[in-house]
Write a protein that holds these residues in place. Sequence first.
Motif, PDB file in Angstrom:
ATOM      1  N   GLU A  89       7.262 -10.731  -8.274  1.00  0.00           N
ATOM      2  CA  GLU A  89       7.954 -10.004  -7.208  1.00  0.00           C
ATOM      3  C   GLU A  89       8.038  -8.510  -7.533  1.00  0.00           C
ATOM      4  O   GLU A  89       7.792  -7.668  -6.663  1.00  0.00           O
ATOM      5  N   GLU A  90       8.370  -8.172  -8.760  1.00  0.00           N
ATOM      6  CA  GLU A  90       8.492  -6.767  -9.147  1.00  0.00           C
ATOM      7  C   GLU A  90       7.124  -6.091  -9.244  1.00  0.00           C
ATOM      8  O   GLU A  90       6.987  -4.913  -8.919  1.00  0.00           O
ATOM      9  N   LEU A  91       6.113  -6.831  -9.682  1.00  0.00           N
ATOM     10  CA  LEU A  91       4.764  -6.264  -9.709  1.00  0.00           C
ATOM     11  C   LEU A  91       4.364  -5.819  -8.304  1.00  0.00           C
ATOM     12  O   LEU A  91       3.887  -4.705  -8.103  1.00  0.00           O
ATOM     13  N   LYS A  92       4.604  -6.682  -7.323  1.00  0.00           N
ATOM     14  CA  LYS A  92       4.224  -6.358  -5.951  1.00  0.00           C
ATOM     15  C   LYS A  92       5.032  -5.181  -5.406  1.00  0.00           C
ATOM     16  O   LYS A  92       4.524  -4.402  -4.598  1.00  0.00           O
ATOM     17  N   LYS A  93       6.278  -5.025  -5.831  1.00  0.00           N
ATOM     18  CA  LYS A  93       7.125  -3.926  -5.363  1.00  0.00           C
ATOM     19  C   LYS A  93       6.828  -2.600  -6.065  1.00  0.00           C
ATOM     20  O   LYS A  93       6.884  -1.545  -5.447  1.00  0.00           O
ATOM     21  N   GLN A  94       6.560  -2.647  -7.364  1.00  0.00           N
ATOM     22  CA  GLN A  94       6.595  -1.437  -8.172  1.00  0.00           C
ATOM     23  C   GLN A  94       5.253  -0.918  -8.683  1.00  0.00           C
ATOM     24  O   GLN A  94       5.140   0.255  -9.003  1.00  0.00           O
ATOM     25  N   VAL A  95       4.277  -1.774  -8.812  1.00  0.00           N
ATOM     26  CA  VAL A  95       3.033  -1.378  -9.481  1.00  0.00           C
ATOM     27  C   VAL A  95       2.041  -0.812  -8.449  1.00  0.00           C
ATOM     28  O   VAL A  95       1.785  -1.441  -7.420  1.00  0.00           O
ATOM     29  N   PRO A  96       1.485   0.384  -8.728  1.00  0.00           N
ATOM     30  CA  PRO A  96       0.565   1.020  -7.780  1.00  0.00           C
ATOM     31  C   PRO A  96      -0.822   0.373  -7.769  1.00  0.00           C
ATOM     32  O   PRO A  96      -1.787   0.883  -8.333  1.00  0.00           O
ATOM     33  N   ILE A  97      -0.851  -0.804  -7.137  1.00  0.00           N
ATOM     34  CA  ILE A  97      -2.103  -1.542  -6.904  1.00  0.00           C
ATOM     35  C   ILE A  97      -2.173  -1.779  -5.403  1.00  0.00           C
ATOM     36  O   ILE A  97      -1.190  -2.210  -4.797  1.00  0.00           O
ATOM     37  N   TRP A  98      -3.336  -1.476  -4.829  1.00  0.00           N
ATOM     38  CA  TRP A  98      -3.508  -1.609  -3.382  1.00  0.00           C
ATOM     39  C   TRP A  98      -4.608  -2.605  -3.074  1.00  0.00           C
ATOM     40  O   TRP A  98      -5.616  -2.659  -3.760  1.00  0.00           O
ATOM     41  N   LYS A  99      -4.371  -3.354  -1.999  1.00  0.00           N
ATOM     42  CA  LYS A  99      -5.318  -4.378  -1.578  1.00  0.00           C
ATOM     43  C   LYS A  99      -5.923  -3.971  -0.242  1.00  0.00           C
ATOM     44  O   LYS A  99      -5.206  -3.605   0.684  1.00  0.00           O
ATOM     45  N   LYS A 100      -7.233  -4.069  -0.157  1.00  0.00           N
ATOM     46  CA  LYS A 100      -7.929  -3.846   1.104  1.00  0.00           C
ATOM     47  C   LYS A 100      -8.509  -5.183   1.531  1.00  0.00           C
ATOM     48  O   LYS A 100      -9.264  -5.801   0.781  1.00  0.00           O
ATOM     49  N   GLU A 101      -8.118  -5.631   2.715  1.00  0.00           N
ATOM     50  CA  GLU A 101      -8.638  -6.892   3.245  1.00  0.00           C
ATOM     51  C   GLU A 101      -9.856  -6.590   4.099  1.00  0.00           C
ATOM     52  O   GLU A 101      -9.763  -5.840   5.076  1.00  0.00           O
ATOM     53  N   TRP A 102     -10.971  -7.168   3.727  1.00  0.00           N
ATOM     54  CA  TRP A 102     -12.200  -7.048   4.507  1.00  0.00           C
ATOM     55  C   TRP A 102     -12.291  -8.303   5.363  1.00  0.00           C
ATOM     56  O   TRP A 102     -12.311  -9.420   4.849  1.00  0.00           O
ATOM     57  N   TYR A 103     -12.338  -8.097   6.674  1.00  0.00           N
ATOM     58  CA  TYR A 103     -12.329  -9.206   7.610  1.00  0.00           C
ATOM     59  C   TYR A 103     -13.740  -9.569   8.065  1.00  0.00           C
ATOM     60  O   TYR A 103     -14.640  -8.736   8.041  1.00  0.00           O
ATOM     61  N   ALA A 104     -13.877 -10.776   8.510  1.00  0.00           N
ATOM     62  CA  ALA A 104     -15.180 -11.267   8.960  1.00  0.00           C
ATOM     63  C   ALA A 104     -15.630 -10.580  10.244  1.00  0.00           C
ATOM     64  O   ALA A 104     -16.817 -10.333  10.420  1.00  0.00           O
ATOM     65  N   VAL A 105     -14.676 -10.247  11.148  1.00  0.00           N
ATOM     66  CA  VAL A 105     -15.081  -9.718  12.456  1.00  0.00           C
ATOM     67  C   VAL A 105     -14.352  -8.455  12.889  1.00  0.00           C
ATOM     68  O   VAL A 105     -14.483  -8.034  14.028  1.00  0.00           O
ATOM     69  N   GLN A 106     -13.563  -7.823  12.022  1.00  0.00           N
ATOM     70  CA  GLN A 106     -12.892  -6.577  12.404  1.00  0.00           C
ATOM     71  C   GLN A 106     -12.827  -5.632  11.230  1.00  0.00           C
ATOM     72  O   GLN A 106     -13.158  -5.997  10.114  1.00  0.00           O
ATOM     73  N   ALA A 107     -12.407  -4.408  11.479  1.00  0.00           N
ATOM     74  CA  ALA A 107     -12.366  -3.373  10.445  1.00  0.00           C
ATOM     75  C   ALA A 107     -11.407  -3.742   9.324  1.00  0.00           C
ATOM     76  O   ALA A 107     -10.393  -4.396   9.557  1.00  0.00           O
ATOM     77  N   PRO A 108     -11.706  -3.306   8.091  1.00  0.00           N
ATOM     78  CA  PRO A 108     -10.826  -3.605   6.956  1.00  0.00           C
ATOM     79  C   PRO A 108      -9.518  -2.837   7.059  1.00  0.00           C
ATOM     80  O   PRO A 108      -9.407  -1.852   7.791  1.00  0.00           O
ATOM     81  N   LYS A 109      -8.510  -3.299   6.281  1.00  0.00           N
ATOM     82  CA  LYS A 109      -7.197  -2.673   6.287  1.00  0.00           C
ATOM     83  C   LYS A 109      -6.634  -2.655   4.870  1.00  0.00           C
ATOM     84  O   LYS A 109      -6.639  -3.679   4.185  1.00  0.00           O
ATOM     85  N   TRP A 110      -6.152  -1.450   4.433  1.00  0.00           N
ATOM     86  CA  TRP A 110      -5.488  -1.349   3.132  1.00  0.00           C
ATOM     87  C   TRP A 110      -4.069  -1.858   3.239  1.00  0.00           C
ATOM     88  O   TRP A 110      -3.355  -1.580   4.197  1.00  0.00           O
ATOM     89  N   ILE A 111      -3.655  -2.642   2.234  1.00  0.00           N
ATOM     90  CA  ILE A 111      -2.320  -3.228   2.187  1.00  0.00           C
ATOM     91  C   ILE A 111      -1.816  -3.080   0.772  1.00  0.00           C
ATOM     92  O   ILE A 111      -2.541  -3.388  -0.177  1.00  0.00           O
TER      93      ILE A 111
END
Length: 137
Positions: free
Chosen positions: A113-135
């Motif tokens: 839980e704290e890793l997801k809140k505090q650590v500067p790691i970003w996820k980009k979801e690449w989708y099968a049929v639409q543009a990717p999105k950073w999360i």
Amino acid sequence: MRKIELLDGPIAVESLLQECYDEHCGAVSVFLGTARRWTKGVETAYLEYDAYREMAIAKMQELAEEASKRWSPHHIVIVHRLGRVDIGQASVLIAVACPHRAEAIGACHWLIEELKKQVPIWKKEWYAVQAPKWIHS
């Protein structure tokens, strides 16, 4: 033992878990985050992770230190993958070995839980049929 890493390739799950086994510990709690196929009804092709590496490692070490003060684990492993992660592959592994299960489970839950809140790691979801999105991971 404490192992904190950012990896550019696959996470060696079994090998890392072997490092946690200890005759003084009756519990190893593990969180293994994997890339899923569907997110909110949208098909995901793959994930991509990026991080501010130096800050991410420093923050992960701080979290391990805080968990050590709160739960007194014998072993903590926090490993996060960067770059492309295909569906079904592991993106994050947290393992905590303690003498008792309540401590191990509590520390493991708190760490993810704290890793997801505090650590500067970003996820980009690449989708099968639409543009990717950073999360934020």
